[in-house]
Design a protein around this motif. Sequence first.
Motif, PDB file in Angstrom:
ATOM      1  N   ALA A 218      40.683  89.764 -93.665  1.00 45.87           N
ATOM      2  CA  ALA A 218      41.119  91.040 -94.210  1.00 45.87           C
ATOM      3  C   ALA A 218      42.161  90.765 -95.284  1.00 45.87           C
ATOM      4  N   GLU A 219      42.356  91.728 -96.182  1.00 46.47           N
ATOM      5  CA  GLU A 219      43.314  91.515 -97.268  1.00 46.47           C
ATOM      6  C   GLU A 219      44.712  91.218 -96.733  1.00 46.47           C
ATOM      7  N   GLY A 220      45.077  91.906 -95.637  1.00 50.21           N
ATOM      8  CA  GLY A 220      46.417  91.728 -95.108  1.00 50.21           C
ATOM      9  C   GLY A 220      46.525  90.768 -93.961  1.00 50.21           C
ATOM     10  N   GLY A 221      45.392  90.292 -93.434  1.00 48.01           N
ATOM     11  CA  GLY A 221      45.427  89.402 -92.279  1.00 48.01           C
ATOM     12  C   GLY A 221      44.041  89.103 -91.762  1.00 48.01           C
ATOM     13  N   LEU A 222      43.709  89.624 -90.568  1.00 53.48           N
ATOM     14  CA  LEU A 222      42.417  89.370 -89.940  1.00 53.48           C
ATOM     15  C   LEU A 222      41.972  90.598 -89.154  1.00 53.48           C
ATOM     16  N   PHE A 223      40.669  90.655 -88.876  1.00 56.97           N
ATOM     17  CA  PHE A 223      40.107  91.513 -87.843  1.00 56.97           C
ATOM     18  C   PHE A 223      39.496  90.591 -86.795  1.00 56.97           C
ATOM     19  N   VAL A 224      39.971  90.689 -85.563  1.00 54.80           N
ATOM     20  CA  VAL A 224      39.485  89.852 -84.469  1.00 54.80           C
ATOM     21  C   VAL A 224      38.572  90.698 -83.602  1.00 54.80           C
ATOM     22  N   GLY A 225      37.288  90.341 -83.565  1.00 55.22           N
ATOM     23  CA  GLY A 225      36.310  91.091 -82.797  1.00 55.22           C
ATOM     24  C   GLY A 225      35.965  90.378 -81.498  1.00 55.22           C
ATOM     25  N   ALA A 226      36.080  91.097 -80.376  1.00 57.80           N
ATOM     26  CA  ALA A 226      35.694  90.565 -79.062  1.00 57.80           C
ATOM     27  C   ALA A 226      34.464  91.332 -78.586  1.00 57.80           C
ATOM     28  N   ARG A 227      33.377  90.622 -78.385  1.00 59.31           N
ATOM     29  CA  ARG A 227      32.094  91.252 -78.046  1.00 59.31           C
ATOM     30  C   ARG A 227      31.761  91.035 -76.569  1.00 59.31           C
ATOM     31  N   ARG A 228      31.411  92.127 -75.902  1.00 55.87           N
ATOM     32  CA  ARG A 228      30.967  92.064 -74.510  1.00 55.87           C
ATOM     33  C   ARG A 228      29.636  92.802 -74.374  1.00 55.87           C
ATOM     34  N   ASN A 229      28.881  92.436 -73.360  1.00 57.32           N
ATOM     35  CA  ASN A 229      27.619  93.112 -73.111  1.00 57.32           C
ATOM     36  C   ASN A 229      27.861  94.566 -72.744  1.00 57.32           C
ATOM     37  N   ALA A 230      27.034  95.448 -73.296  1.00 55.06           N
ATOM     38  CA  ALA A 230      27.053  96.863 -72.921  1.00 55.06           C
ATOM     39  C   ALA A 230      25.700  97.175 -72.287  1.00 55.06           C
ATOM     40  N   GLU A 231      24.935  98.086 -72.896  1.00 54.74           N
ATOM     41  CA  GLU A 231      23.576  98.325 -72.409  1.00 54.74           C
ATOM     42  C   GLU A 231      22.655  97.220 -72.922  1.00 54.74           C
ATOM     43  N   ALA A 232      21.393  97.284 -72.520  1.00 56.16           N
ATOM     44  CA  ALA A 232      20.466  96.190 -72.816  1.00 56.16           C
ATOM     45  C   ALA A 232      20.285  95.966 -74.314  1.00 56.16           C
ATOM     46  N   ASP A 233      20.454  97.028 -75.106  1.00 53.90           N
ATOM     47  CA  ASP A 233      20.211  96.913 -76.546  1.00 53.90           C
ATOM     48  C   ASP A 233      21.502  96.940 -77.361  1.00 53.90           C
ATOM     49  N   SER A 234      22.659  96.817 -76.702  1.00 52.50           N
ATOM     50  CA  SER A 234      23.912  97.023 -77.436  1.00 52.50           C
ATOM     51  C   SER A 234      25.025  96.118 -76.913  1.00 52.50           C
ATOM     52  N   TYR A 235      26.058  96.003 -77.735  1.00 50.25           N
ATOM     53  CA  TYR A 235      27.274  95.276 -77.385  1.00 50.25           C
ATOM     54  C   TYR A 235      28.479  96.211 -77.492  1.00 50.25           C
ATOM     55  N   TYR A 236      29.473  95.944 -76.674  1.00 48.24           N
ATOM     56  CA  TYR A 236      30.762  96.638 -76.745  1.00 48.24           C
ATOM     57  C   TYR A 236      31.722  95.738 -77.515  1.00 48.24           C
ATOM     58  N   LEU A 403      27.762  98.908 -80.501  1.00 48.64           N
ATOM     59  CA  LEU A 403      26.892  98.696 -81.658  1.00 48.64           C
ATOM     60  C   LEU A 403      25.579  98.072 -81.214  1.00 48.64           C
ATOM     61  N   PRO A 404      24.497  98.314 -81.984  1.00 48.61           N
ATOM     62  CA  PRO A 404      23.246  97.601 -81.712  1.00 48.61           C
ATOM     63  C   PRO A 404      23.467  96.096 -81.762  1.00 48.61           C
ATOM     64  N   ARG A 405      22.713  95.376 -80.994  1.00 52.66           N
ATOM     65  CA  ARG A 405      22.937  93.933 -80.873  1.00 52.66           C
ATOM     66  C   ARG A 405      22.694  93.174 -82.174  1.00 52.66           C
ATOM     67  N   ASP A 406      21.918  93.775 -83.085  1.00 51.33           N
ATOM     68  CA  ASP A 406      21.652  93.077 -84.344  1.00 51.33           C
ATOM     69  C   ASP A 406      22.611  93.501 -85.458  1.00 51.33           C
ATOM     70  N   SER A 407      23.675  94.240 -85.110  1.00 50.74           N
ATOM     71  CA  SER A 407      24.633  94.700 -86.115  1.00 50.74           C
ATOM     72  C   SER A 407      25.814  93.748 -86.218  1.00 50.74           C
ATOM     73  N   ALA A 408      26.256  93.491 -87.445  1.00 49.83           N
ATOM     74  CA  ALA A 408      27.482  92.723 -87.669  1.00 49.83           C
ATOM     75  C   ALA A 408      28.669  93.656 -87.475  1.00 49.83           C
ATOM     76  N   PHE A 409      29.609  93.249 -86.638  1.00 54.55           N
ATOM     77  CA  PHE A 409      30.681  94.185 -86.273  1.00 54.55           C
ATOM     78  C   PHE A 409      31.503  94.630 -87.466  1.00 54.55           C
ATOM     79  N   ILE A 410      31.782  93.727 -88.408  1.00 55.48           N
ATOM     80  CA  ILE A 410      32.670  94.093 -89.505  1.00 55.48           C
ATOM     81  C   ILE A 410      31.966  95.024 -90.482  1.00 55.48           C
ATOM     82  N   ASP A 411      30.693  94.807 -90.735  1.00 52.60           N
ATOM     83  CA  ASP A 411      29.966  95.684 -91.661  1.00 52.60           C
ATOM     84  C   ASP A 411      29.750  97.066 -91.058  1.00 52.60           C
TER      85      ASP A 411
END
Length: 428
Positions: A218-236, A403-411
């Motif tokens: 990020a311009e000012g630092g970082l975005f730290v993403g922690a991904r966990r399983n949600a439903e079968a087709d998604s991540y938390y 988010l859907p499992r095929d989605s990039a969290f930052i985008d």
Amino acid sequence: MLKTEINELLTQTGPGTPMGELFRQYWIPALLAEELPANDCPQVRVKLLSERMIAFRDSEGRYGLIDEFCAHRGASLWFGRNEEGGLRCAYHGWKFDVTGQALEVPSEPDNSNFCAHVKLRSYPLVRIGDVLWTHMGDPATRPPLPEFEFTQVAPEQNYTSKRWQECNWLQAFEGGIDSSHVSWLHSGGLKNDPLFKGAKGNEYNMNDLRPFFEVADAEGGLFVGARRNAEADSYYWRITPWVMPSFTLVPPRGDHPVHGHWWVPIDDHNCWAYSFDYHPTRPLTGDELSAMRAGHGVHSENIPGTYRPVANRDNDYLMDRDAQRRGEYFSGIKGIAIQDSSLQESMGPIVDRSKERLVSADAGIIKARQKLRRAAVALRDQGAVPPGVDPAHHHVRSAAVVLPRDSAFIDSSRDALTAEPGKPHASV
């Protein structure tokens, strides 16, 4: 592991050190506004970046942050008298204004211009929200005032506290961008804490104890993403922003307020943890404010008249082994803030990072150290302005999203990670 010389660079913040000079590029919290509640109220000792100072509010309501010690013979101005537009030393009556300029030297003749040549070191002190901020760097390169969202919302939407933490700023800050410990250390709080419980995201936290981490610049630092399983087709995803040098936001839970921290070095062995809650679209409720004042969520219950937690290293943080066995608190320590500080302080004043063994879940910590080091060296060697100085870098939010499992969290989350007045926060 981290080389000893790099650990020293990152942890030493006194005058003339690379990291100390880095901190001096920013506006940083100096004290809470409640500490100077009225004109001519008692002055307050302040120690920041290993410098000892006095903060006071004069008869006209102006704030001052000046050298603690009188220019005459070095007596502490904490013992002085705050009256009639200045702070008067109790020893020989020398008087100074909020800029550190000497106003009176009673022993000198009336026609003397001696005062004009006596000035204590001083820094600006500006109220924004519940916090009094200072900039301890070169006035010629002083940036605009900070614009973090918690300082911009209406007063009824924000609550800020602080606590003394007895360890180096870096190990405290690193806890703020480490989302993997939540499912362990704070598992009891996810069930019981009034500022955390009841959110759907808590279930995802507890059902997946092996989060996968991605880190985005990020311009000012970082975005730290922690991904966990949600439903079968998604991540938390729980997404933590870090704005240099030490501002972090905790991803929200349900409609609870957003939590965050600013860690400010007192000296190399101590720091202040400024902790805040705010809601971007509504006032905080009476129950929420009561919980915050009682030390729930990211706040601490402090010894009356001080900012030292009631549960501290001298009493083993009121460890309760029976509550630990019952599963009420995973570590036996009550309170999310004290759970964090107890373990961070247990490492010693400055942890020896040459002995650590990092894993993939520490990706955010690794990248933050790298970014801090690069910025400190670039400032020292080239005079480069570090990330996070520009107020435009402050307009960030944390987010909790599915988010859907095929989605990039930052985008997929850029809008959710941008602070805008009146926009609801992204939460699960």
